[in-house]
Design a protein around this motif. Sequence first.
Motif: not given
Length: 561
Positions: A46, A49, A100, A333-334, A361
Amino acid sequence: IDPRTRINTHIYMASPLTSADDEALIEEILARLTLREKLGQMMQPDWRTFRSAPKLSEAGAAVLPAWAGSAVKRALNAPLTDEQCDRSVGRHCLGSVLGGGGACPTPNEPLAWQAQAAAMQRAALRASSGLPLLVCNDSVHGQANLRDATLFPHHIGQGCMRDEGLVEELGALAARESAACGINWIFSPCAAVALDLRWGRTYESFSEDPALCGRLSAAEVRGIQRCGLPMAACAKHWVADGGTALGTGKFDMGGIGKAVKSFGLDQGNADCDDAELRATHVAPYLPALAEGVLTVMVSYSSLNGVKCHASRALVTGLLKEELGFRGVVVSDYNAVQQCGGSYSAAVCKVVNAGVDIVMTAGGLFGDLTWRRQLEELEAAARARLAEGSGEGEGDEAGNELAAMFDSFWSEVAPAEARGGEPGGGEEAAAEGEGPEGQEEAAARREAEVREEEEEEERRNKPPMAPALALRVVQKVEMLLLCSPPSVAHVLLDALAAAIPLLQPWPRALLPALHKLWAPLISLFDSPELALAAAAMGVLCTAAHLLRGELSVSSMAAAFPP
């Protein structure tokens, strides 16, 4: 055109790469990439970060006074700089990034999006790999993260229209508005067949009729990938995410890979035999595959008790081999973290199942940072390299990890097995010098990553911050992410910022300040006084803590890690 790779940096993806020249170019690129560069292409963090400044929630900033709120948003959510992109995309040779839900630069306008995407693309081309970047977004029914973008009915509404031509047109419009923001990969259409209206994501499905889901999914793929601009579509979520049984669901707050039982349907288990699987849940993907959809996303859910992400039979056996899909398979996602006790074991299972890109993420919600995840991925690959050279036979754990990487090894590490290839730079040369050179290169990279993370931590971590208290703030704020902007968001933002300052304050002062809190409750509806009220809330909480009315142990019990 980048002169080093002869690749069009606009990544025109409207037609598949099929010619012999294309294949030769791909082989040439793969041959010169080092192992680390190849692994960077597999990681999709993402982009939020990449920022080094402390973050204020959008909701919290929204209720600040206009003069303060706009300034805070501009400062904390400004488009990524070249330095930030070089430190992340460039240094780690990332192949793709995503924003995200709710991710946006400030001002949230196409020009700001374009500037950010351009900065990330420049960093990608300056990297040692020199490959352009895939920029991803959930533009399922319009570019929903862009302020004032056109939003269309969600899939369930489009399904009610039963108009393939209209769905194709809406997909093209969403793709064009996304392209205006520098995006070139859209995570849509959703080919799920929703069989239970109690599923909270029923609106993502076109219909409970597999045939209709298939026709409209194919129509959206045509609209996205033939919009006249470089754009990839993504059929999701493979497979049977709409067929889970009530009571088997999992709840994963923030997508951090720590799912807990929810007794619902989402991310649950679908029990069905092969005939039902193919007739109901695989059938909608066939028209999309026939239209040349370039990517497929795997489902969080399980099929007959096995996580889809960890099922080689589903991803490689059925999708890639039997159905002949030659595009890219991306994780959700994750989702990797849900497939094993440790990240190393989980990522090996997922990669060996056939997943090509790991969406993460990357530390945004307090989970393992994407840099650490990349380290774990490299360690697993190198364990397989060591096993292939006959080394490390006494390391049972290392050999077990390496064995899980068998399928990955055959595709991603041949250059390293030959001792490096021209064009890889100093890192490739070091890897070709034998075990000592490989160990030195690995140690150097690990030291660089640790130094980078320590630098990030120094920038982001407030001095003397009680980690548990900050975790409570983060978890409470996560619970409020879907609620309307309110003073509560400001209070939590202020609390997170002020906790480090509480320790030096005189104990006797806090009870007196605590008494001032009650009269301010009535002022909550006033945005001008929200920040002052939030500050008093910080003092109130501190008073409870220091007077023993609220203990750290009770906070820990209320919000377990």
